[in-house]
Scaffold this active site. Structure first.
Site, PDB file in Angstrom:
ATOM      1  N   HIS A   1      42.055  20.208  10.708  1.00 15.84           N
ATOM      2  CA  HIS A   1      40.859  19.566  11.361  1.00 15.84           C
ATOM      3  C   HIS A   1      41.951  18.744  11.812  1.00 15.84           C
ATOM      4  O   HIS A   1      42.811  17.872  11.241  1.00 15.84           O
ATOM      5  CB  HIS A   1      39.787  18.619  10.361  1.00 15.84           C
TER       6      HIS A   1
ATOM      7  N   GLU B   1      39.281  23.680   9.546  1.00 16.76           N
ATOM      8  CA  GLU B   1      38.650  22.183   9.742  1.00 16.76           C
ATOM      9  C   GLU B   1      39.385  22.045   8.269  1.00 16.76           C
ATOM     10  O   GLU B   1      39.235  21.049   8.152  1.00 16.76           O
ATOM     11  CB  GLU B   1      37.092  22.344   9.985  1.00 16.76           C
TER      12      GLU B   1
ATOM     13  N   SER C   1      36.752  14.455  15.805  1.00 13.90           N
ATOM     14  CA  SER C   1      35.574  14.336  15.182  1.00 13.90           C
ATOM     15  C   SER C   1      33.918  13.053  15.510  1.00 13.90           C
ATOM     16  O   SER C   1      33.624  13.195  15.824  1.00 13.90           O
ATOM     17  CB  SER C   1      36.575  13.306  13.807  1.00 13.90           C
TER      18      SER C   1
END
Length: 521
Positions: free
Chosen positions: A425, A327, A211
């Site tokens: 994610h 995600e 990230s």
């Protein structure tokens, strides 16, 4: 210092020969530290790599830590940097402090002469939050595969990324912002100078992040200040490659204006007043949420990553990069997404997007609309950046690129905060760190096999710049002429770039904004 190191080594060796369980010791540039042992690993927690950024050191490049006498305990994690919220749902909020520039080390080395490869992990959290001590990031499982794992803390939010005209004027480099990135560079410099004392090889350092940690990896590859500090790079679901025309706040002059608005919102009329304010009062001011991103400025990031890579000015190292199939499920609630309001909802979230992008994600019915929203956010926020990163490095670099697409759906329990998220994610992190046992879920044999394989790929890459190894499905290199991607699921397979309709639509729009294609053919 050399004599002191030999004395500590002799003491530890003597204790081991006598059958005693001796706490591990190491000599750093600032002094001796004592860690703890756990099943053959030596673990050092809360090791300072820079001075506490307090008082007049607030919003300055990290300064060297003062030496100490005697042996400093390194058996407990330091506080995380000042922050609001948590970086992952369900995470226990960490203790925080402005005195936070510490790192943690897991090493399997039994001798300082072993010269083991090193993975330096940069945590995510949107530059707003996150912790180097989060249990999911502990390096115990990876270290048992023959690498040293280092997790680093760095300044976050306004304390890490504030730009101001006053700060720019006091800087010899005429820049401000990016203090959190300077911390990351200082930690990597510390690793270069000190990792040999833990059995590590300073010439085999892999930086890795997820990230915003992966965005940091893309920035470090583009930064001349980070040249020579690492020899491999791993980016998971995060990069900074969109045209700067679409992100004007990243330019120094605009970041300074945002900084002035922030200072006004917390009632500070000068930099001196800002430095006197309690750190906690700087987290909740108006505009604080916008002071959470890198700045293109002369010192750390003189060119955006896309510009640096396109000009072949990046730190040219082997790259392993990829994203996840679902995600956006961790970030977007599509419960009330409807076809009739789809365009308006997107505009509220992202501003007005070009019609060509919206059209690439069909949303004619209420059944299509939720999936279209998830697919669009997946590609807009993550998928395109990772594809662009891989293409740029393979086109202008001279080192190999390996691209993945994570498709495995963890067994997130019904009723948990993760319910229904699938390959969302951060879902790959349990597998990368081989930490399935940290979550009491119904992991299958396929999950455990994949975790063993992914952690092997990652540690192999840290060792040699190539993730391939015995008993692993072959992972072909990604090239600008052959975009091969490894699909990480059950089973692992090789395929082409996924979701190309949406990615190509984004690419065409970005090329028009830039006035040229990202990668020249």
């Amino acid at each position: 210092m050399h004599k002191q190191w030999r004395l500590v080594t002799l003491i530890v060796a003597t204790a081991q020969a006598c059958g005693a369980v001796a706490a591990p010791r190491a000599i750093t540039e600032s002094g001796a530290i004592m860690g703890a042992s756990d099943h053959g690993l030596h673990i050092y927690k809360g090791v300072p790599y820079a001075a506490a950024p307090l008082g007049d050191l607030r919003w300055r490049p990290p300064a060297p830590h003062e030496p100490w006498t005697g042996t400093r305990a390194a058996d407990g994690f330091a506080a995380a940097c000042m922050q609001q919220g948590v970086s992952m749902p369900g995470e226990t909020p960490p203790a925080t402090s402005e005195d936070c520039l510490y790192l943690n080390i897991w090493t399997p080395a039994t001798s300082v002469r072993q010269q083991l490869p090193v993975i330096v992990w940069i945590h995510g959290g949107g530059y707003r939050n996150g912790s180097a001590a989060m249990p999911l990031y502990w390096g115990d499982r990876l270290a048992r595969k023959g690498v040293i794992v280092v997790t680093i803390a760095y300044r976050l939010g306004p304390l890490g990324f504030l730009a101001l005209p006053e700060l720019t004027r006091e800087s010899p480099q005429h820049s401000s912002g990016n203090y959190g990135l300077m911390d990351q560079i200082a930690a990597l410099e510390w690793v270069q100078r000190n990792i040999a004392a833990f059995g590590g090889d300073a010439k085999r350092v892999a930086i890795a992040g997820q990230s915003s940690g992966a965005i940091s990896v893309s920035v470090l590859m583009a930064s001349p200040r980070a040249k020579g500090l690492f020899q491999r790079a791993i980016g998971e679901s995060g990069g900074l490659f969109e045209p700067t025309q679409l992100a004007p706040s990243y330019l120094l002059v605009n970041a300074e204006r945002d900084g002035e608005k922030f200072a006004s919102s917390v009632g500070a009329a000068s930099l001196q007043e800002l430095r006197r304010l309690p750190a906690a009062s700087l987290l909740g001011g108006d505009n604080a949420g916008g002071i959470t991103h890198p700045v293109i400025e002369p010192m750390v990031l003189p060119l955006s990553p896309s510009e640096a890579f396109a000009a072949a000015l990046q730190n040219d190292v082997p790259l392993l990069v990829g994203s996840n199939a679902e995600e956006a499920r961790a970030l977007t609630d599509v419960t009330h997404t409807r076809a009739a309001t789809f365009d308006a909802d997107i505009e509220r979230s992202f501003g007005q997007l070009p019609p060509a992008i919206i059209a690439a994600y069909p949303h004619r019915t209420d059944t299509e609309a939720p999936q279209a929203r998830l697919d669009l956010e997946r590609d807009l926020r993550f998928g395109w950046d990772m594809w662009a990163w891989a293409r740029l490095q393979s086109a202008t670099g001279h080192q190999r690129v390996y691209s993945y697409f994570f498709t495995q759906q963890p067994p997130f329990p019904v009723g948990s905060v993760y319910q229904g998220w699938g390959a969302s994610h951060f879902a790959e992190l349990w597998y990368v760190f081989d930490h399935l046992d940290q979550a009491p879920w119904h992991w299958t044999r396929a999950d455990r096999k994949l975790a063993a394989q992914m952690s092997d790929y990652w540690t192999n890459f840290a060792k040699s710049g190539d993730p391939n190894g015995p008993q692993l499905p072959p992972w072909p290199a990604f090239t600008d002429t052959d975009n091969k991607v490894l699909y990480l699921g059950d089973p692992i397979r090789v395929g082409g770039v996924p979701n190309t309709d949406g990615l190509n639509a984004l690419d065409a729009v970005y090329a028009a904004v830039r006035g040229k294609a990202l990668v020249s053919k």
